[in-house]
Scaffold this motif. Sequence first.
Motif, PDB file in Angstrom:
ATOM      1  N   ASP A  36     -24.552 -68.633   4.152  1.00  0.00           N
ATOM      2  CA  ASP A  36     -23.566 -68.508   5.220  1.00  0.00           C
ATOM      3  C   ASP A  36     -22.313 -67.774   4.756  1.00  0.00           C
ATOM      4  O   ASP A  36     -21.638 -67.126   5.551  1.00  0.00           O
ATOM      5  N   GLU A  37     -21.998 -67.911   3.482  1.00  0.00           N
ATOM      6  CA  GLU A  37     -20.785 -67.303   2.954  1.00  0.00           C
ATOM      7  C   GLU A  37     -21.006 -65.810   2.677  1.00  0.00           C
ATOM      8  O   GLU A  37     -22.107 -65.379   2.377  1.00  0.00           O
ATOM      9  N   PRO A  38     -19.934 -65.009   2.763  1.00  0.00           N
ATOM     10  CA  PRO A  38     -20.058 -63.579   2.426  1.00  0.00           C
ATOM     11  C   PRO A  38     -20.524 -63.398   0.984  1.00  0.00           C
ATOM     12  O   PRO A  38     -20.208 -64.220   0.116  1.00  0.00           O
ATOM     13  N   PRO A  39     -21.248 -62.344   0.694  1.00  0.00           N
ATOM     14  CA  PRO A  39     -21.712 -62.104  -0.679  1.00  0.00           C
ATOM     15  C   PRO A  39     -20.554 -61.801  -1.612  1.00  0.00           C
ATOM     16  O   PRO A  39     -19.453 -61.435  -1.184  1.00  0.00           O
ATOM     17  N   VAL A  40     -20.828 -61.955  -2.898  1.00  0.00           N
ATOM     18  CA  VAL A  40     -19.849 -61.665  -3.939  1.00  0.00           C
ATOM     19  C   VAL A  40     -20.262 -60.360  -4.611  1.00  0.00           C
ATOM     20  O   VAL A  40     -21.386 -60.252  -5.118  1.00  0.00           O
ATOM     21  N   VAL A  41     -19.371 -59.384  -4.599  1.00  0.00           N
ATOM     22  CA  VAL A  41     -19.662 -58.050  -5.120  1.00  0.00           C
ATOM     23  C   VAL A  41     -18.861 -57.842  -6.401  1.00  0.00           C
ATOM     24  O   VAL A  41     -17.630 -57.977  -6.400  1.00  0.00           O
ATOM     25  N   MET A  93     -18.100 -44.822  -2.298  1.00  0.00           N
ATOM     26  CA  MET A  93     -19.437 -45.301  -2.670  1.00  0.00           C
ATOM     27  C   MET A  93     -19.600 -46.761  -2.275  1.00  0.00           C
ATOM     28  O   MET A  93     -20.602 -47.147  -1.666  1.00  0.00           O
ATOM     29  N   LEU A  94     -18.615 -47.597  -2.628  1.00  0.00           N
ATOM     30  CA  LEU A  94     -18.700 -49.024  -2.338  1.00  0.00           C
ATOM     31  C   LEU A  94     -18.778 -49.267  -0.840  1.00  0.00           C
ATOM     32  O   LEU A  94     -19.578 -50.087  -0.367  1.00  0.00           O
ATOM     33  N   GLU A  95     -17.971 -48.544  -0.100  1.00  0.00           N
ATOM     34  CA  GLU A  95     -17.970 -48.693   1.357  1.00  0.00           C
ATOM     35  C   GLU A  95     -19.331 -48.343   1.956  1.00  0.00           C
ATOM     36  O   GLU A  95     -19.863 -49.085   2.796  1.00  0.00           O
ATOM     37  N   ASP A  96     -19.924 -47.233   1.513  1.00  0.00           N
ATOM     38  CA  ASP A  96     -21.217 -46.811   2.056  1.00  0.00           C
ATOM     39  C   ASP A  96     -22.340 -47.732   1.585  1.00  0.00           C
ATOM     40  O   ASP A  96     -23.278 -48.018   2.334  1.00  0.00           O
ATOM     41  N   LEU A 101     -26.179 -51.961   3.165  1.00  0.00           N
ATOM     42  CA  LEU A 101     -26.778 -53.273   2.936  1.00  0.00           C
ATOM     43  C   LEU A 101     -26.467 -54.257   4.059  1.00  0.00           C
ATOM     44  O   LEU A 101     -26.863 -55.423   3.995  1.00  0.00           O
ATOM     45  N   GLY A 102     -25.754 -53.789   5.073  1.00  0.00           N
ATOM     46  CA  GLY A 102     -25.425 -54.642   6.211  1.00  0.00           C
ATOM     47  C   GLY A 102     -24.375 -55.692   5.910  1.00  0.00           C
ATOM     48  O   GLY A 102     -24.335 -56.741   6.560  1.00  0.00           O
ATOM     49  N   ILE A 103     -23.514 -55.419   4.941  1.00  0.00           N
ATOM     50  CA  ILE A 103     -22.486 -56.380   4.539  1.00  0.00           C
ATOM     51  C   ILE A 103     -21.161 -55.987   5.188  1.00  0.00           C
ATOM     52  O   ILE A 103     -20.595 -54.938   4.883  1.00  0.00           O
ATOM     53  N   GLU A 104     -20.674 -56.837   6.092  1.00  0.00           N
ATOM     54  CA  GLU A 104     -19.429 -56.548   6.797  1.00  0.00           C
ATOM     55  C   GLU A 104     -18.219 -57.152   6.090  1.00  0.00           C
ATOM     56  O   GLU A 104     -17.116 -56.595   6.169  1.00  0.00           O
ATOM     57  N   THR A 105     -18.417 -58.291   5.431  1.00  0.00           N
ATOM     58  CA  THR A 105     -17.328 -58.974   4.722  1.00  0.00           C
ATOM     59  C   THR A 105     -17.847 -59.426   3.366  1.00  0.00           C
ATOM     60  O   THR A 105     -18.973 -59.901   3.249  1.00  0.00           O
TER      61      THR A 105
END
Length: 281
Positions: A36-41, A93-96, A101-105
Motif C-alpha cells: 500500500d505504501e509508495p515504493p522506496v527508490v 532519467m529518474l522521472e521517465d 514503472l507506473g510509480i506516481e509517488t
Amino acid sequence: MTDHETWSDEQLTTAVTVDGHDLEVAYHEAGPNDADEPPVVFVHGIPTWSFLWRGVVPAVAEERRTIAPDMLGYGNSEMTDGFDRSIRAQELMLEDLLDGLGIETATLVAHDIGGGVALRYAAHNPNAVEKLVLSNVVCYDSWPVEFIANLGLPETAEMDDDDLEEQLDGAFAGGAYGEADPEFVEGMKAPWLTPEGKVSLSRNAVATNTNHTTELDYGSITAETLLLWAEDDVMQPYEYAERLADDLQNAELSPLSDAYHWVVEDRAETYAERLVSFLEG
C-alpha cells in the motif's frame, strides 16, 4: 558467483528517453509489488552504482517495494557516448523511469550526486515525493571534489588499467571507516575495469555541474526529510547537512558517527535501522 555478480544478475532493464535519446537503464527491484505504501527508490552517486545499497535494500524490502537504478553511464546502464550524464539529465532519467514503472509517488533515498538528483526531483515534483532521505549528498556548491574532477580529465579514458584500479582502491578501500569489505571494493570497481567503463567514468566525472544544485530553490521542497549523514566525511561535510536542515521545510538531522563518505557501507546495519524507522514514521 560474487555478491556484485548476483546483484547484476537480479537486475532488470528498461528504456528511458532523455533529451531525445532512447537509453537503457538497469535497476534492481525487490520487495512486495502490492504494498500500500509508495515504493522506496535508492539513488547512488559517483563513482558507485546501485550495488552501493546492498546492505540496506533487504531490510527495507521486507515491507516495501524497492527500486535501485544504475544512473545513466553507471553500473549496467547505458555507457555509450553521445548523451548527457549530469544530474539534470539523471533527474529526467529518474522521472521517465518511474513513469514507465507506473510509480506516481515514491520515497527517495540518495547518496552523493544521487542526492543532487533527488533534490532536483523533489523540488520540481513536490507532490511525487512522499519522504526524502539524504546521506552525504552534493548540494549548493559543495562539489565536485578533487578526486572526481581529476577523473574527468581526458587521461582517465586512456589510463593504464592498473593505475585506474589503484586509484579506485584508494577511493573505496582507503575511504572506508576501518577495514573495507573486499566484496564492497571489488563490486564498486567492477563497472569501470573495462575499456567502455573507463571512458564512461571519465564522461560521468566531467559532467558534474555545480550549477545544477546552486540554482535550486531548496525551500520549495515539501517532503519530510531525514538527513542521515556521516559526521566524519570530508568530501560532503556535516555542515552541509546543517545548512539543508535550515533551508528545507521539514528536515530532521540524524548524524552517524564512525563513518566516512561511504556511510551506507560503513554503518549499513544502523543506517538500515534508522531508515526503516523513518519510513514507518
